[in-house]
Structure formats: structure tokens, C-alpha cells
Design a protein around this motif. Structure first.
Motif, PDB file in Angstrom:
ATOM      1  N   LEU A  74     -32.869  29.632  45.714  1.00 11.35           N
ATOM      2  CA  LEU A  74     -31.739  30.496  45.392  1.00 11.35           C
ATOM      3  C   LEU A  74     -32.016  31.936  45.815  1.00 11.35           C
ATOM      4  CD1 LEU A  74     -28.971  30.245  44.004  1.00 11.35           C
ATOM      5  CD2 LEU A  74     -30.063  30.941  41.881  1.00 11.35           C
ATOM      6  N   LEU A  75     -33.216  32.433  45.538  1.00  6.52           N
ATOM      7  CA  LEU A  75     -33.572  33.798  45.928  1.00  6.52           C
ATOM      8  C   LEU A  75     -33.671  33.927  47.452  1.00  6.52           C
ATOM      9  CD1 LEU A  75     -36.256  34.672  43.223  1.00  6.52           C
ATOM     10  CD2 LEU A  75     -33.905  35.464  43.340  1.00  6.52           C
ATOM     11  N   LEU A  76     -34.095  32.854  48.093  1.00 12.97           N
ATOM     12  CA  LEU A  76     -34.137  32.868  49.557  1.00 12.97           C
ATOM     13  C   LEU A  76     -32.727  33.047  50.112  1.00 12.97           C
ATOM     14  CD1 LEU A  76     -36.109  32.459  51.951  1.00 12.97           C
ATOM     15  CD2 LEU A  76     -35.521  30.031  51.880  1.00 12.97           C
ATOM     16  N   VAL A  86     -38.504  35.631  52.955  1.00 13.39           N
ATOM     17  CA  VAL A  86     -39.508  34.712  52.429  1.00 13.39           C
ATOM     18  C   VAL A  86     -40.410  35.424  51.434  1.00 13.39           C
ATOM     19  CG1 VAL A  86     -41.505  33.289  53.026  1.00 13.39           C
ATOM     20  CG2 VAL A  86     -39.478  33.282  54.507  1.00 13.39           C
ATOM     21  N   VAL A  87     -40.691  36.701  51.678  1.00 13.87           N
ATOM     22  CA  VAL A  87     -41.657  37.440  50.886  1.00 13.87           C
ATOM     23  C   VAL A  87     -41.121  37.769  49.501  1.00 13.87           C
ATOM     24  CG1 VAL A  87     -43.023  39.552  50.764  1.00 13.87           C
ATOM     25  CG2 VAL A  87     -42.725  38.383  52.950  1.00 13.87           C
ATOM     26  N   ILE A  88     -39.880  38.220  49.435  1.00 14.16           N
ATOM     27  CA  ILE A  88     -39.336  38.709  48.165  1.00 14.16           C
ATOM     28  C   ILE A  88     -39.271  37.612  47.099  1.00 14.16           C
ATOM     29  CG2 ILE A  88     -37.278  39.646  47.061  1.00 14.16           C
ATOM     30  CD1 ILE A  88     -36.909  41.392  49.526  1.00 14.16           C
ATOM     31  N   PRO A  89     -38.829  36.390  47.425  1.00 13.44           N
ATOM     32  CA  PRO A  89     -38.890  35.338  46.391  1.00 13.44           C
ATOM     33  C   PRO A  89     -40.316  35.076  45.900  1.00 13.44           C
ATOM     34  CG  PRO A  89     -37.418  34.680  48.142  1.00 13.44           C
ATOM     35  CD  PRO A  89     -38.100  35.927  48.615  1.00 13.44           C
ATOM     36  N   LEU A 112     -37.921  36.914  57.805  1.00 14.12           N
ATOM     37  CA  LEU A 112     -37.357  35.574  57.680  1.00 14.12           C
ATOM     38  C   LEU A 112     -37.403  34.936  59.059  1.00 14.12           C
ATOM     39  CD1 LEU A 112     -35.840  33.571  55.733  1.00 14.12           C
ATOM     40  CD2 LEU A 112     -33.722  34.501  56.701  1.00 14.12           C
ATOM     41  N   PRO A 113     -38.006  33.789  59.213  1.00 10.54           N
ATOM     42  CA  PRO A 113     -38.034  33.127  60.522  1.00 10.54           C
ATOM     43  C   PRO A 113     -36.625  32.943  61.080  1.00 10.54           C
ATOM     44  CG  PRO A 113     -39.478  32.004  58.958  1.00 10.54           C
ATOM     45  CD  PRO A 113     -38.683  33.008  58.177  1.00 10.54           C
ATOM     46  N   ARG A 114     -36.500  33.086  62.371  1.00 11.15           N
ATOM     47  CA  ARG A 114     -35.174  33.002  62.991  1.00 11.15           C
ATOM     48  C   ARG A 114     -34.523  31.637  62.771  1.00 11.15           C
ATOM     49  NH1 ARG A 114     -35.820  36.129  68.841  1.00 11.15           N
ATOM     50  NH2 ARG A 114     -36.261  38.204  67.955  1.00 11.15           N
ATOM     51  N   TRP A 115     -35.350  30.599  62.893  1.00 11.17           N
ATOM     52  CA  TRP A 115     -34.783  29.258  62.704  1.00 11.17           C
ATOM     53  C   TRP A 115     -34.240  29.072  61.298  1.00 11.17           C
ATOM     54  CZ3 TRP A 115     -36.735  26.219  58.871  1.00 11.17           C
ATOM     55  CH2 TRP A 115     -38.011  26.547  58.365  1.00 11.17           C
ATOM     56  N   LEU A 116     -34.923  29.697  60.323  1.00 13.48           N
ATOM     57  CA  LEU A 116     -34.459  29.607  58.945  1.00 13.48           C
ATOM     58  C   LEU A 116     -33.224  30.484  58.739  1.00 13.48           C
ATOM     59  CD1 LEU A 116     -35.058  28.339  56.202  1.00 13.48           C
ATOM     60  CD2 LEU A 116     -36.561  30.265  55.691  1.00 13.48           C
ATOM     61  N   ASP A 117     -33.205  31.628  59.412  1.00 12.90           N
ATOM     62  CA  ASP A 117     -32.047  32.523  59.305  1.00 12.90           C
ATOM     63  C   ASP A 117     -30.786  31.848  59.814  1.00 12.90           C
ATOM     64  OD1 ASP A 117     -30.823  35.117  58.801  1.00 12.90           O
ATOM     65  OD2 ASP A 117     -30.682  35.266  60.983  1.00 12.90           O
ATOM     66  N   ARG A 118     -30.945  31.007  60.844  1.00 15.60           N
ATOM     67  CA  ARG A 118     -29.774  30.345  61.426  1.00 15.60           C
ATOM     68  C   ARG A 118     -29.207  29.270  60.503  1.00 15.60           C
ATOM     69  NH1 ARG A 118     -32.926  30.728  66.195  1.00 15.60           N
ATOM     70  NH2 ARG A 118     -33.661  28.581  65.895  1.00 15.60           N
ATOM     71  N   ILE A 119     -30.068  28.604  59.752  1.00 18.49           N
ATOM     72  CA  ILE A 119     -29.565  27.481  58.941  1.00 18.49           C
ATOM     73  C   ILE A 119     -29.183  27.892  57.520  1.00 18.49           C
ATOM     74  CG2 ILE A 119     -30.929  25.826  60.269  1.00 18.49           C
ATOM     75  CD1 ILE A 119     -32.911  25.717  57.982  1.00 18.49           C
ATOM     76  N   LEU A 120     -29.630  29.070  57.090  1.00 20.12           N
ATOM     77  CA  LEU A 120     -29.292  29.499  55.730  1.00 20.12           C
ATOM     78  C   LEU A 120     -27.881  30.078  55.692  1.00 20.12           C
ATOM     79  CD1 LEU A 120     -32.514  31.261  54.372  1.00 20.12           C
ATOM     80  CD2 LEU A 120     -31.611  29.041  53.721  1.00 20.12           C
ATOM     81  N   PRO A 121     -27.059  29.658  54.738  1.00 22.91           N
ATOM     82  CA  PRO A 121     -25.732  30.291  54.594  1.00 22.91           C
ATOM     83  C   PRO A 121     -25.889  31.704  54.045  1.00 22.91           C
ATOM     84  CG  PRO A 121     -26.111  28.753  52.802  1.00 22.91           C
ATOM     85  CD  PRO A 121     -27.276  28.595  53.744  1.00 22.91           C
ATOM     86  N   ASP A 122     -24.983  32.581  54.424  1.00 18.17           N
ATOM     87  CA  ASP A 122     -25.008  33.963  53.948  1.00 18.17           C
ATOM     88  C   ASP A 122     -24.133  34.051  52.701  1.00 18.17           C
ATOM     89  OD1 ASP A 122     -25.143  36.613  53.520  1.00 18.17           O
ATOM     90  OD2 ASP A 122     -24.264  37.235  55.419  1.00 18.17           O
ATOM     91  N   VAL A 123     -24.782  34.170  51.533  1.00 24.01           N
ATOM     92  CA  VAL A 123     -24.011  34.202  50.286  1.00 24.01           C
ATOM     93  C   VAL A 123     -23.489  35.596  49.979  1.00 24.01           C
ATOM     94  CG1 VAL A 123     -25.256  32.252  49.301  1.00 24.01           C
ATOM     95  CG2 VAL A 123     -26.127  34.549  48.935  1.00 24.01           C
ATOM     96  N   ASP A 124     -23.966  36.620  50.719  1.00 20.93           N
ATOM     97  CA  ASP A 124     -23.445  37.983  50.586  1.00 20.93           C
ATOM     98  C   ASP A 124     -23.437  38.428  49.122  1.00 20.93           C
ATOM     99  OD1 ASP A 124     -22.368  40.408  51.381  1.00 20.93           O
ATOM    100  OD2 ASP A 124     -20.302  39.673  51.198  1.00 20.93           O
ATOM    101  N   VAL A 125     -24.617  38.293  48.456  1.00 23.95           N
ATOM    102  CA  VAL A 125     -24.666  38.582  47.036  1.00 23.95           C
ATOM    103  C   VAL A 125     -24.370  40.036  46.725  1.00 23.95           C
ATOM    104  CG1 VAL A 125     -27.150  39.083  46.983  1.00 23.95           C
ATOM    105  CG2 VAL A 125     -26.031  38.167  44.944  1.00 23.95           C
ATOM    106  N   GLU A 126     -24.728  40.938  47.660  1.00 22.08           N
ATOM    107  CA  GLU A 126     -24.480  42.357  47.396  1.00 22.08           C
ATOM    108  C   GLU A 126     -23.065  42.772  47.787  1.00 22.08           C
ATOM    109  OE1 GLU A 126     -25.545  41.757  51.481  1.00 22.08           O
ATOM    110  OE2 GLU A 126     -26.612  41.258  49.637  1.00 22.08           O
ATOM    111  N   GLY A 127     -22.294  41.842  48.374  1.00 24.77           N
ATOM    112  CA  GLY A 127     -20.886  42.130  48.692  1.00 24.77           C
ATOM    113  C   GLY A 127     -20.687  43.045  49.879  1.00 24.77           C
ATOM    114  N   ALA A 128     -21.666  43.155  50.765  1.00 21.09           N
ATOM    115  CA  ALA A 128     -21.543  44.078  51.911  1.00 21.09           C
ATOM    116  C   ALA A 128     -20.412  43.649  52.832  1.00 21.09           C
ATOM    117  CB  ALA A 128     -22.871  44.142  52.659  1.00 21.09           C
TER     118      ALA A 128
END
Length: 963
Positions: A749-751, A757-760, A910-926
Motif C-alpha cells: 500500500l505504501l509502495l 521502495v525506500v520510504i515503505p 523506484l525501478p522503472r519496470w515497477l513504476d510502469r506496472i504500479l497504478p498511480d493512486v495520486d494520494v496527495e491529489g496533485a
């Protein structure tokens, strides 16, 4: 998600009364359900399939009277109890027994029986000695009778022999007489024949003389010869007469001998009859002696068995020797671990009447537990502190009251709904208390984050409804994800496999979920009704006058990278890291001494009836009397008939149990109807929560297998201490899986939230520090007794067995909350173009004030439970308060900025391959803000506020779905 929440916020702002009515209706529905469906909560911690639970089920099935919920009642008197006081107690016991399903014992009557048992044993021993003496005398008398009988039998046999000899002699004499008589008769016949012949010769002679045929001389000679023959015949006749007389005399003698023989036979028959009667008497005497011997042996066996049990119960008392303290154990059948409130009230009402007799009565916690209210003075103080913090931060009574109202609505719906479900779901007393604690804390915080964002936007002259919708779409998004981490952590308690813990987690998770829903629906509705009044009067006046000076200064201050705590930390990051670690180490050092258990009367408040009862029983009757271990023996075959067989079977097992080190005494506690299950109370030296008792359970666990094999039985243990060990063991086994699932899901979830990767990983590592500090504080206060007067801990003891897993779950969720709220602001700054180090400071400055207030509020709420009236909640409240304090101010607001400053851009790797497959939940609302044409540095172009809460907003842009 941000877009969806933006639309939800806008709808709630447009239709505030619909939302308010919906929540009011839901609250009314759950309150009605609670009032009509709620059942009493329980203090029984059940784990299906566990050792103590299986044994308890056997006990409930086989010996239900020994498996009821048991409470202790203590009686005190300043002077030895008077007969009137004893009578008053006996009357109270009788009235308690008249209550439905209640069983109690008169302590004075029971003590009298215990005291008289030794006397009864002594009397029984004396009676046995007397009986043994009588038996020995009877055996001596019987032996004498046997000897007399033998002598009589010998005399009888001798008499019979003499009679037989006499009878033989008599028969021989009679035969001789008969022979003599026959000989005499023959001689008489010969004499008669000879006489007749002489008479014939004489007649013939006379005829011859007369006829002259015989000369006279010849005739004279012939007559002389005939006379001589006749004389000889007469002599023969005289001899025959003498012989006959002699025969007659002999016959008379024989007849006399026959009469004497008949008399001897009659006498002999009488003697024979007497001998037979004597033989019968001796046979009866032998049977009586055999019966007496068997009775004596049975009495000896009874006495031996009674003595064995008396030795086992040596020292057991219900009334002290000075007769100033007495106790009784009151059992309530089918109470489900908690005596119903109406029953406890009736019990205490009866006991209250004893005060008139000068008897002080106290009750154990099973009788005094009052779960009718969840809010006590401590909890109210926590809410007052939270209200003050809100008032200071928000500067408006209306604004400050809004988060409190939201929290109360959330916990109101959550708790009343949960209590209504108690009709179908078994709940412990701590379940609603935990839900209340969390619901209040997160409910205030979640609403506060939305209100704070909304107020900031209003200060930038954003219209009310547009600001509400944007606040829900941005801060509401963070609130949703933060709440989701808490919900995951709590709901995952079901993975432990412990029903009461799973129920506790689900109820608390549902309450947090409701708090999130209240924050993103009811809060926007009420904000719409409040309009600009959510701001302080001074701020509203400044905005009305067009003066943005205060808002501008605040923006400048938040954008200043050289001011604020994060800037200080960033200048000396290693010092900050070392300082945090040092403080956590200082707080957490007692963690290694953690000892788990379940609360007993010793953990209750010092002046409470429950503690006074526990302490009274401990001082007067021994600490182990407060919590005996129950041993249940299932025999292979039923005990034989009779009381002795039962006593011996009980003594055989009880003696071996009593031989285990640490056992004070063993008391028989019940027998099943078919006599194949025996129950025992094993009284330990220490109280139920003491380490010595836990060690005793370990020793008993090994001993019962051997004892069972020796006696062909299966022996199990149950009771509070056994439950402590079983619960702790199962929780320890479940903890790794629980941590794996909770940490794993939260890391994912934090990812998604931070796209790093580091912050979680940093969030999880910091959480471990918070846990260590929280555990250390709880152990130091409640187990080691540090600062006892401050925290009202008069008697330190083990820590609640399920507190570690509960604390880990809750603190993990709350830690992720602050991670989301704080770091999402840093990410928002970075998304808006700041470099990594600058984003740390500016993001921190933007969120620090509200995070600080939220943390203080949460700490205040949790700290209020440190003095809760429900004792088992207190360590949870302290652990959560310390955990949040360390996590918010040291880990999230000190350690996290320090480490992120050290890592710089690497913190966002964040690895590029992981960045591509992760959905952007836009938690901060940017992206939401970009879609609305706003950025973090922009202020709304339109001035002023909405004209009214219900006006339409035609100018709001239509938003496209995220990504």
C-alpha cells in the motif's frame, strides 16, 4: 481515487442535510439495535481447540456444577464473628442460593465440618479399636465354644460307643437266656415224659400186682425203683424251677438293662440335639465374626481413605483461626464467563444487608465488573485535552467541536452497531473499549486533516464548496489510504485463529472504517453548513477586508527551507538519528523482561471491591486460593460402587498431584454422575498471575501424563493460569504470520502511495523503534512498577497476553497514518517541482502543525484510557500513547526527515519496470489539482466565498479519470 473522492465531497457539500439525515438515521438504527438486541459482554477468553478450552468443555459436560463462573465473596469483622453475625451470613448465603443458577456455601458451616473432620476421624478410629477388641473377644469366645463343642462331640461319641457295647451285651444275654429257656423247656419235657412213663409203669405194676401177675416182692422192688425214679424227676423239676428262677432273674436284669439303654439313648439323642444347636450357634457366631471382620476392614479402608483426603486438605480454611475473616465462592451456572448484571446487582444487594450486622462484605472482579459504561473520568479528561488542542489550533469553538462531533458520531454508530451484533457474536468486555479508543482517536484526526486543508484553502479565498470538494479529494484521499492501513492491521487479527481477538480486531476495524466514512461524508456536509464560520472571526474579518497578510506570512514561513524542525534536523541528520535511537533504547530496555498473562484481582484499583477481596483472600487464605488450577481426570472405567472406592480413587490421583513441587493442597471438586470423571482444585503457592504459578503449570503439564498412565486415566488442566499460558503460546505462534501479512500488505500500500521502495522500508523500520519504546514503557510501568503512583499501579504484574499482538497491529496502522500524512506532503512538494531535500523541509512545514496537533490529540485520547475504569484497558492506553508519541515526534518527524535528507533523491528510487506496472493512486491529489488548474503554489483566482451552502457551482470543471 482522488477524483472519486472529489465528486463525493462536492455531492456532500451540495446536499448536506441528506447526508446528516442519513447518518442520524443510521445512528438511530444502531442505537435501537443495541437497546433491543445487546447481550452482556464477557470476560472469558476462549480459544476453541486449546488445551484449557477442551478440558473446560469436558468439565461443563460432565460436572457442570464445577464449571460455572465463580466469584469470591469476603466477609470481615473488627472482632471475632458473633453467633448473630454468623447467622446473618448464613441467611445471606441462603438468599444467594435462592437466586436463579446461583450456588453458594455457608463458610462457617463448611469450616465447622472441616474442623470436625479430624475429630470424626479420631472417633472413627476409636470405634474401630473398640470393634476390633470386641471382635477379638468374640473370636476367643467362639474358640472356647468350639472346644466345648468338640468335647461334647467326643463325649457323645463315647456314649454312643458304650450304648452300642451295652446293646451288644444285652442282645447276647437275651440270646443266652433264650437258649437257657429252651434247654429248660426241653429238660421239663423230658422230665414230664419220664414221669409219665413212671406213672405208666406204676399203673402197669399195680395192675400186674392186682392181677397177681407180679409178686409182691418184685412189686415192692419195682415200686421202690419207680419211687426212686419219681424222686429223681422231682429233683429235676426242682432244679428246673431253680434254673427258671435264675433265668427269670437274668431276664429281669436284661429288661432293666434295656430300659437303662433306652434311657441312655434318649439322653444321647438329647445331647446330640444340644450339640447340633451349639454347632448352629457357633456357625452363626462365625458368620457374625466374618461380618464384623469385613465391617472392620471396610471401616479401616474408609478411615484410611478419609485420612488421606484429610491430609491432602490440611490447612484448608474458609474462616481464619481468629474468626475475623471468612470467604465463600459463589458459582453461577451458564454465565458464559460474565455474571449477568441483574445477577451481580442481586448478589450485592443481599450482601449489602450484612452491613447492619457489622460485617464488611467485598466481592471479586467477577461479581463487580461493570461494563455498562465505556467512558470514565480518564477518558473524558482525554477528550477535554483533545478539545483544548483543537481549540488552540483552530481558534474557533465551532471548528474545534466539529472533529469531536465527527469522532463521537463514528464511535456511536460503530459501537452501538457492534454491541447490537453481540446477539449473534460473542464479545469480550475489552472489545468495545478498544473500538472506542481507536474510533475517538482516528475519528478526530481524520476530520481534523480535512478541516485543516479546507481552512487553508479558504484562507486562499477558495469558494467553500470547491474547497470542501478539493479537501476531500486531496486530504480525504490521504485519510482513506491511512485508514486502510489501520483497517488492514486490525482485520488481520483474524489470522491469529483466536476468535475473541479476531472479533476485537474486526469491531475496531469497522469503527475505523466508519470514522473514515464520517470524515469524507459527514464532515463535508457540516463544513458546507458552517461555511466561512469554520475560520476564526479574525481570519474571516481579514478575508472580508481583503487583507491576506497573515496567510501570506504563513505561506512564506512554510516555504522557508531554513526554518522549522525539519530544517534543524536536516542540518545535523546523523545527530538526529543517533538521538532517536538513544531515546528509544532508553525507553525500550525493559522490553526483554516482558512476561505475559491475563489480569486478575491484583490488577484492579487499590480501593476497589475486587482488589480488596483479592488481597483479603491472599492474606488470610493464601495467594493461590484466588486462582486454583483445575485438573480433570477422565477415568478409563467408572469408579466402583461405594464411598470408599470413590475416596480412594480421588486420593490416589490427588496425592500424586499434591506431590508436585509448588502445590499447597489438592481439593476434590466434583464427580460426574457415572463416576468416570473426577475434578480437582490444585491450589498453588502463588497467585494466578505470578511466575511461580506459571512454572507450576509447566511442571503439572509433564506430571499429569505420568499420573494418568499410572491410574489408567487421561488428566487435563484448565483454569485462569492455564488459559494464560495457552493464549500466550497461541499468540506467539500466530505472530509471525500476522506480521508477514500486515507488513506485507502495508508495504504494498505504501509502495502505491509514495511510489518509492525506500520510504515503505523506512516506515516499517521506524515502526519497529516505536514498538520497542511502547513495549518498554508498558513493561516498566505495569510489570516492573516504575512510576507506579503516577499510573495508579499499586501491584505490578504480567502484561496482558494479547497486548503485544494488539499493540503491534494498532501502532503499525497508526504509524502508517502519520507516514502517509507527513510524507505525502513531502511528495506533493516534490511532485510540484521541489528537489528532494527542499521537499522534505517544505513538505514537513506544510503538514507539521496539523500532524503535531493530530498526534497530541491521539496521545491525549489514548492517555485518557491509562486511568480507565476497566483495568485491562490501561496498559493498552499507555502503550498506544507512548507508541504514538515516539512514532509521531521521534520517528516520523525526526528520524524520517533525517534519513530522507541523507538519502536525497535516492529516497524516491523506484525501478522503472515497477513504476510502469504500479497504478498511480495520486494520494496527495496533485493530478486532481492540475485538472482543476491549481498547484501547490497557486491561490484561487476568485475572491470571497460561496454565497450559501446550498448554491449551485456551475464553474467546477469536469475531471477525467486518473491516469
Amino acid at each position: 481515487m482522488a477524483t472519486l473522492l472529489h465528486r463525493l465531497g462536492r455531492w456532500c457539500a451540495r446536499h448536506p442535510w441528506r447526508v446528516i439525515v442519513a447518518w442520524a438515521a443510521l445512528l438511530a438504527l444502531t442505537v435501537t439495535g443495541m437497546l433491543t438486541l445487546a447481550k452482556p459482554l464477557s470476560n472469558e477468553f476462549s480459544i476453541p481447540g486449546s488445551r484449557f478450552e477442551a478440558v473446560l468443555e469436558t468439565l461443563q459436560e460432565e460436572i457442570p456444577e464445577a464449571a460455572g463462573t465463580t466469584g469470591t465473596i469476603a466477609f470481615r469483622s473488627d472482632q471475632p464473628f458473633t453467633p448473630e453475625q454468623e447467622e446473618a451470613v448464613a441467611d445471606a448465603v441462603e438468599r444467594w442460593n435462592d437466586l436463579p443458577d446461583v450456588t453458594a456455601t455457608d463458610p462457617f458451616e463448611a469450616q465447622a465440618q472441616v474442623d470436625s473432620s479430624q475429630e470424626q476421624l479420631a472417633e472413627g478410629r476409636q470405634q474401630l479399636e473398640e470393634g476390633r477388641a470386641e471382635l477379638e473377644q468374640g473370636e476367643a469366645d467362639l474358640e472356647s465354644g468350639r472346644q466345648e463343642l468338640a468335647d461334647g462331640r467326643a463325649q457323645l461319641e463315647e456314649g454312643e460307643q458304650q450304648l452300642a457295647d451295652s446293646r451288644t451285651q444285652l442282645e447276647e444275654g437275651r440270646a443266652q437266656l433264650d437258649a437257657g429257656q429252651a434247654e429248660l423247656d426241653a429238660q421239663a419235657q423230658q422230665l414230664d415224659a419220664a414221669a409219665a412213663q413212671l406213672d405208666a409203669q406204676l399203673q402197669e405194676l399195680e395192675a400186674g400186682v392186682a392181677a397177681g401177675l407180679v409178686p409182691p416182692a418184685q412189686a415192692e422192688q419195682a415200686r421202690a425203683e419207680i419211687a426212686a425214679g419219681q424222686a429223681q424227676i422231682e429233683d429235676g423239676r426242682q432244679q428246673l424251677a431253680a434254673g427258671q428262677a435264675q433265668l427269670d432273674a437274668s431276664r429281669a436284669e436284661l429288661d432293666a438293662g434295656a430300659a437303662e439303654l433306652a434311657a441312655g439313648e434318649a439322653q444321647l439323642e438329647e445331647s446330640r440335639t444340644q450339640l447340633e444347636a451349639a454347632e448352629e450357634q457357633i456357625a452363626e457366631g462365625e458368620q457374625e465374626l466374618a461380618d464384623g471382620r469385613a465391617e472392620l476392614e471396610q471401616g479401616e479402608a474408609d478411615l484410611a481413605a478419609g485420612q488421606r483426603l484429610a491430609d491432602l486438605t490440611q490447612g484448608f480454611r474458609l474462616v481464619t483461626e481468629d474468626r475475623t475473616v471468612a470467604m465463600t465462592q459463589l458459582s453461577v451456572q451458564d454465565a458464559g464467563g460474565l455474571i449477568p448484571p441483574e445477577t451481580t446487582e442481586a448478589i450485592q444487594a443481599v450482601g449489602g444487608d450484612l452491613a447492619d450486622a457489622g460485617v464488611t462484605v467485598t466481592y471479586s472482579k467477577e461479581i463487580t465488573d461493570d461494563l455498562s459504561t465505556l467512558l470514565g473520568p480518564g477518558e473524558v479528561i482525554g477528550l477535554v485535552v483533545a478539545a483544548l488542542v483543537l481549540l488552540v489550533m483552530l481558534g474557533s469553538v465551532l471548528a474545534a467541536g466539529l472533529p469531536l462531533l465527527m469522532a463521537l458520531v463514528g464511535v456511536g454508530v460503530g459501537l452501538t452497531g457492534a454491541v447490537a451484533l453481540s446477539q449473534w457474536v460473542d464479545m469480550q468486555s475489552i472489545t468495545p473499549a478498544l473500538a472506542l479508543m481507536l474510533g475517538l482517536a482516528v475519528g478526530i484526526d481524520y476530520s481534523l486533516f480535512l478541516i485543516n486543508r479546507h481552512r487553508q484553502q479558504l484562507r486562499h479565498r477558495m469558494p467553500v464548496r470547491e474547497s470542501i470538494a478539493l479537501a476531500v479529494g486531496t486530504s480525504g484521499n490521504a485519510v482513506t489510504f491511512a485508514g486502510l492501513t489501520v483497517i488492514i492491521a486490525l482485520a488481520a487479527l483474524t489470522l491469529t485463529g483466536i476468535p475473541f481477538l479476531g472479533t476485537m480486531g474486526l469491531v475496531a476495524a469497522a469503527t475505523v472504517a466508519i470514522a473514515v466514512l464520517v470524515a469524507i461524508t459527514l464532515t463535508p456536509a457540516l463544513l458546507a453548513l458552517l461555511g466561512p464560520r469554520v475560520l476564526p472571526r479574525k481570519a474571516r474579518a481579514s478575508l472580508a477586508a481583503g487583507d491576506d497578510h497573515e496567510t501570506h506570512e504563513q505561506d512564506v514561513r512554510e516555504a522557508d527551507t531554513h526554518r522549522g524542525w525539519a530544517a534543524v534536523v536536516q542540518r545535523r541528520p546523523w545527530l538526529a538519528v543517533l538521538g532517536v535511537v538513544a531515546v528509544v533504547a532508553a525507553l525500550g530496555y525493559p522490553t526483554s523482561q516482558l512476561r505475559l498473562g491475563l489480569p486478575d484481582g491484583s490488577s484492579e484499583p487499590a480501593g476497589s471491591s475486587a482488589y480488596l477481596t483479592y488481597d483479603t483472600v491472599r492474606e488470610a487464605f493464601g495467594a493461590g486460593t484466588n486462582g486454583p488450577i483445575v485438573a480433570v481426570a477422565e477415568l478409563g472405567t467408572p469408579v466402583g460402587e461405594g464411598e470408599t472406592a470413590l475416596l480412594e480413587a480421588q486420593a490416589d490421583i490427588a496425592e500424586e498431584l499434591a506431590a508436585v513441587e509448588g502445590v499447597v493442597r489438592v481439593l476434590p471438586a466434583g464427580v460426574s454422575d457415572d463416576r468416570d470423571v473426577l475434578a480437582f482444585q490444585v491450589v498453588p503457592e502463588g497467585g494466578p498471575a505470578e511466575a511461580s504459578t506459571e512454572a507450576l503449570v509447566d511442571r503439572l503439564s509433564g506430571a499429569v501424563d505420568r499420573i494418568g498412565q499410572d491410574h489408567g486415566a487421561s488428566i487435563g488442566l484448565t483454569g485462569q493460569t492455564v488459559a494464560n499460558i495457552d493464549v500466550s503460546g497461541q499468540l506467539a505462534d500466530a505472530l509471525p504470520l500476522y506480521l508477514l501479512v500486515v507488513v506485507g500488505l502495508s508495504l504494498v500500500l505504501l509502495l502505491l502511495v509514495f511510489r518509492s521502495v525506500v520510504i515503505p522500508l523506512l516506515a516499517t523500520g521506524g515502526f519497529l523503534l516505536s514498538i520497542v519504546a511502547a513495549f518498554g514503557a508498558v513493561v516498566a510501568v505495569y510489570q516492573l512498577g516504575h512510576l507506579s503512583p503516577v499510573f495508579d499501579v499499586h501491584e505490578p504484574g504480567p502484561i496482558l497476553s494479547f497486548l503485544p499482538i494488539l499493540l503491534i497491529g494498532i501502532l503499525f496502522g497508526l504509524a502508517m497514518d502519520y507516514q502517509v500524512f507527513l510524507v505525502s506532503s513531502m511528495r506533493e512538494e516534490r511532485v510540484h517541482g521541489r528537489d528532494a531535500r527542499t521537499a522534505v523541509v517544505t513538505g514537513f512545514n506544510h503538514s507539521a502543525r496539523v500532524v503535531t496537533a493530530a498526534a497530541i490529540i491521539m496521545i491525549s485520547v489514548f492517555a485518557g484510557f491509562v486511568w480507565a475504569h476497566l483495568a485491562m484497558v490501561r496498559p493498552i492506553g499507555l502503550g498506544l500513547a507512548v507508541g504514538v508519541l515516539v512514532d509521531a515526534f521521534l520517528v516520523r518527524m525526526t528520524l524520517t526527515p533525517a534519513v530522507m535528507s541523507l538519502l536525497g533523491e535516492k529516497a524516491w528510487w523506484l525501478p522503472r519496470w515497477l513504476d510502469r506496472i504500479l497504478p498511480d493512486v495520486d494520494v496527495e491529489g496533485a493530478r486532481l489539482e492540475r485538472a482543476l488548474g491549481r498547484t501547490g503554489d497557486d491561490t484561487p483566482s476568485a475572491g470571497g466565498h460561496d454565497s450559501a451552502p446550498g448554491s449551485q457551482e456551475e464553474d467546477e470543471p469536469e475531471l477525467s479519470p486518473s491516469r
